[in-house]
Design a protein around this motif. Structure first.
Motif, mmCIF file in Angstrom:
data_model
loop_
_atom_site.group_PDB
_atom_site.id
_atom_site.type_symbol
_atom_site.label_atom_id
_atom_site.label_comp_id
_atom_site.label_asym_id
_atom_site.label_seq_id
_atom_site.Cartn_x
_atom_site.Cartn_y
_atom_site.Cartn_z
ATOM 1 N N ARG A 283 0.860 -1.179 0.000
ATOM 2 C CA ARG A 283 0.000 0.000 0.000
ATOM 3 C C ARG A 283 0.900 1.233 0.000
ATOM 4 N NH1 ARG A 283 -3.180 -0.721 5.381
ATOM 5 N NH2 ARG A 283 -1.008 -0.950 6.020
ATOM 6 N N VAL A 284 0.700 2.100 -0.958
ATOM 7 C CA VAL A 284 1.561 3.276 -1.126
ATOM 8 C C VAL A 284 0.699 4.530 -1.156
ATOM 9 C CG1 VAL A 284 3.194 4.454 -2.659
ATOM 10 C CG2 VAL A 284 3.315 1.970 -2.385
ATOM 11 N N VAL A 285 1.150 5.554 -0.432
ATOM 12 C CA VAL A 285 0.495 6.866 -0.469
ATOM 13 C C VAL A 285 1.500 7.890 -0.982
ATOM 14 C CG1 VAL A 285 -0.488 8.734 0.914
ATOM 15 C CG2 VAL A 285 -1.153 6.368 1.371
ATOM 16 N N VAL A 286 1.128 8.617 -2.021
ATOM 17 C CA VAL A 286 1.964 9.680 -2.586
ATOM 18 C C VAL A 286 1.272 11.008 -2.304
ATOM 19 C CG1 VAL A 286 3.047 10.603 -4.653
ATOM 20 C CG2 VAL A 286 2.755 8.128 -4.408
ATOM 21 N N ILE A 287 1.992 11.913 -1.654
ATOM 22 C CA ILE A 287 1.423 13.216 -1.292
ATOM 23 C C ILE A 287 1.952 14.263 -2.257
ATOM 24 C CG2 ILE A 287 1.205 14.937 0.528
ATOM 25 C CD1 ILE A 287 1.743 12.664 2.542
ATOM 26 N N GLY A 288 1.055 14.840 -3.059
ATOM 27 C CA GLY A 288 1.447 15.833 -4.044
ATOM 28 C C GLY A 288 0.572 15.750 -5.276
ATOM 29 N N GLY A 289 0.615 16.792 -6.108
ATOM 30 C CA GLY A 289 -0.255 16.828 -7.277
ATOM 31 C C GLY A 289 0.441 17.147 -8.580
ATOM 32 N N GLY A 290 1.771 17.040 -8.594
ATOM 33 C CA GLY A 290 2.516 17.375 -9.801
ATOM 34 C C GLY A 290 2.972 16.154 -10.582
ATOM 35 N N ALA A 293 4.791 13.501 -8.556
ATOM 36 C CA ALA A 293 3.854 12.654 -7.823
ATOM 37 C C ALA A 293 3.276 11.577 -8.725
ATOM 38 C CB ALA A 293 2.736 13.504 -7.220
ATOM 39 N N VAL A 294 2.899 11.958 -9.939
ATOM 40 C CA VAL A 294 2.353 10.984 -10.891
ATOM 41 C C VAL A 294 3.391 9.918 -11.230
ATOM 42 C CG1 VAL A 294 1.535 10.654 -13.253
ATOM 43 C CG2 VAL A 294 0.648 12.548 -11.889
ATOM 44 N N PHE A 381 5.363 8.569 0.021
ATOM 45 C CA PHE A 381 6.255 9.384 -0.798
ATOM 46 C C PHE A 381 5.849 10.850 -0.717
ATOM 47 C CE2 PHE A 381 6.670 5.337 -3.315
ATOM 48 C CZ PHE A 381 7.984 5.095 -2.941
ATOM 49 N N LYS A 382 6.833 11.703 -0.481
ATOM 50 C CA LYS A 382 6.615 13.155 -0.446
ATOM 51 C C LYS A 382 6.919 13.735 -1.825
ATOM 52 C CE LYS A 382 9.643 13.652 2.863
ATOM 53 N NZ LYS A 382 10.502 14.306 3.888
ATOM 54 N N ALA A 383 5.957 14.433 -2.400
ATOM 55 C CA ALA A 383 6.137 15.030 -3.730
ATOM 56 C C ALA A 383 5.401 16.357 -3.787
ATOM 57 C CB ALA A 383 5.627 14.079 -4.813
ATOM 58 N N ILE A 384 5.664 17.227 -2.809
ATOM 59 C CA ILE A 384 4.935 18.503 -2.757
ATOM 60 C C ILE A 384 5.778 19.657 -3.286
ATOM 61 C CG2 ILE A 384 3.447 17.757 -0.882
ATOM 62 C CD1 ILE A 384 5.181 19.430 1.019
ATOM 63 N N GLY A 385 6.815 19.326 -4.028
ATOM 64 C CA GLY A 385 7.600 20.372 -4.670
ATOM 65 C C GLY A 385 9.057 20.336 -4.254
#
Length: 457
Positions: A283-290, A293-294, A381-385
């Motif tokens: 189970r993976v959670v990716v935080i971010g919208g760019g 993140a994709v 995963f952190k992907a907020i910039g």
């Protein structure tokens, strides 16, 4: 076959080899297969070859799109590639990763309710790939030597484009880079399914083949001392530093095990010899919208994660990922969530989930509604910039704005003899193609200024 080991409650289920060899090969094949000759010919003949073509205006590097497409329709792939690479020396990679659907193709006059835009990106790739595979892929030669030596810091798209244009103009260039391989974002920051067959390194080699460019890997920019040394030893300096720091979530639990930066995960996957060797959570959670993140979310799913959630704090209309990228994520089984902001990463020693607070807009500002959602996770995963590591720049006297380097249109900074471009430059859109244009413009400005000084010296 997948490992059948049983995991105790609370223990993260993170494993490599979740899929069989055939599944990995299928999942990490080219996401957008190249056109064949017949497809390219048919598509090129749909072009109207517009005068003052809006697609060319929409291209940050000003590629003469109608001209290169006309060359393809005439069967002149080498001529098409020359037109592309004259304006964009990284045209092969940009054809693969540019958001063409919001740039040139969005501006195509064929883009109507009854018709679809020309597939400009795929045609561009077709022409450049044909050149790269030919017996004589080098199109350009160097001008008469100027005797000038320029230092380029960073071997990403901006640095490579700058170095190539400077070398064509007869200057000698040394590229300094901290990584073992050149390419920057193109080598370390893009999904594997976008850049198959080691294309990033093939493109780097093509750029270097013009001559006059050398690379020093393992060299790290550490601020004023580094810049002073480069200014002393070289006639000019170009800073293409990129964005090396990742924005923090700023919530409790962020330092737990199994909470990673998405960019590190993407880089690791790009550099690993066999993708089945890279562990991924169930189970993976990716935080971010760019786009980062994709790329992280989709690749986690392709590695065999059963559940992948991509969570963004605002609405779909403000996501950094294009509509096409969002659709790609959903097509690959990623669940997208909007209006959710992380409050806490749950767990004791390792992450077991993330607690989110539902958001709404009040007077233009995000505000929690009082509702919450918890998503279980083995990996987060952190992907907020990303942001520029501006600490080394503090003692350099470079003008900064919003944590990035202030420049004129041609890349000049406030320091004499120093130019900058790419993602580290203030006011950009963080696009590969835009970074290439920054590098080009800076190279032309540097060459002009150095030669004016020489002529008046």
């Amino acid at each position: 076959m997948p490992d059948t080991a049983v995991f105790s409650p609370g223990q993260p289920d993170i494993r490599a080899g979740r899929l069989n060899a055939a599944q990995y090969a299928q999942h990490f094949a080219d996401a957008t297969p190249p056109m064949n000759a017949s497809q390219a010919m048919l598509e090129s003949e749909r072009c109207l070859y517009c005068f003052d073509a809006p697609c060319q205006t929409a291209c940050p590097t000003d590629i003469d799109v109608p001209s290169f497409i006309k060359s393809i329709s005439d069967g002149n792939l080498r001529g098409a590639a020359r037109t592309i690479l004259e304006s964009n020396p990284l045209g092969g990679m940009c054809a693969r990763v540019c958001p063409t659907e919001v740039l040139c193709e969005q501006s195509c006059v064929r883009n109507t309710q009854t018709d679809t835009p020309i597939q400009i990106g795929r045609l561009q790739r077709h022409a450049v790939d044909a050149l790269m595979a030919s017996q004589q892929p080098q199109l350009f030669s160097r001008a008469v030597a100027t005797g000038k030596r320029i230092a380029v810091v960073g071997s990403g798209p901006a640095g490579l484009a700058c170095a190539h244009r400077l070398a064509r103009l007869g200057n000698d260039v040394v590229i300094f880079d901290a990584k073992p391989k050149a390419g920057g974002l193109n080598e370390y920051g893009l999904a594997s399914y976008k850049t198959t067959d080691d294309f990033a390194q093939k493109e780097v080699q093509w750029l270097l083949d013009i001559g006059g460019i050398s690379i020093q890997n393992g060299w790290r920019f550490d601020g004023a001392a580094s810049l002073d040394k480069l200014q002393t030893e070289y006639d000019a300096v170009f800073l293409g530093l990129g964005l090396s720091k990742v924005q923090a979530l700023g919530v409790p639990g962020e330092a737990l095990e199994n909470v990673r930066n998405a960019v590190d995960f993407i880089a690791e996957l790009r550099q690993i010899e066999h993708v089945n060797q890279l562990p991924v959570g169930r189970r993976v959670v990716v935080i971010g919208g760019g786009m980062t993140a994709v790329d992280a979310a989709v690749q986690a799913k392709l590695l065999g994660a059963e559940e992948v959630h991509m969570v963004y704090r605002r609405g779909v209309e403000t996501m950094g990922a294009s509509a096409a990228e969002q659709e790609w994520a959903q097509t690959n089984g990623v669940v997208l969530h909007h209006w959710l902001a992380p409050v806490e990463v749950l767990g004791s020693s390792h992450a077991t989930g993330v607690r989110f607070a539902e958001q709404t807009l009040v007077d233009g500002k995000l505000q929690a509604t009082g509702k919450e959602l918890v998503l279980g996770a083995d990996m987060v995963f952190k992907a907020i910039g990303q942001k520029l590591d501006d600490k080394p720049l503090e003692a350099t006297s470079l003008a900064l704005q919003g944590g990035r380097i202030v420049t004129a249109e041609d890349g000049k900074t406030n320091l004499k003899g120093v130019w900058a471009g790419g993602d580290c430059r203030a006011g950009g859109r963080d696009l590969t193609v835009e970074a290439v244009e920054h590098g080009k413009r800076a190279a032309e400005s540097m060459h002009k200024e150095l030669n004016l000084e020489a002529n008046h010296g």
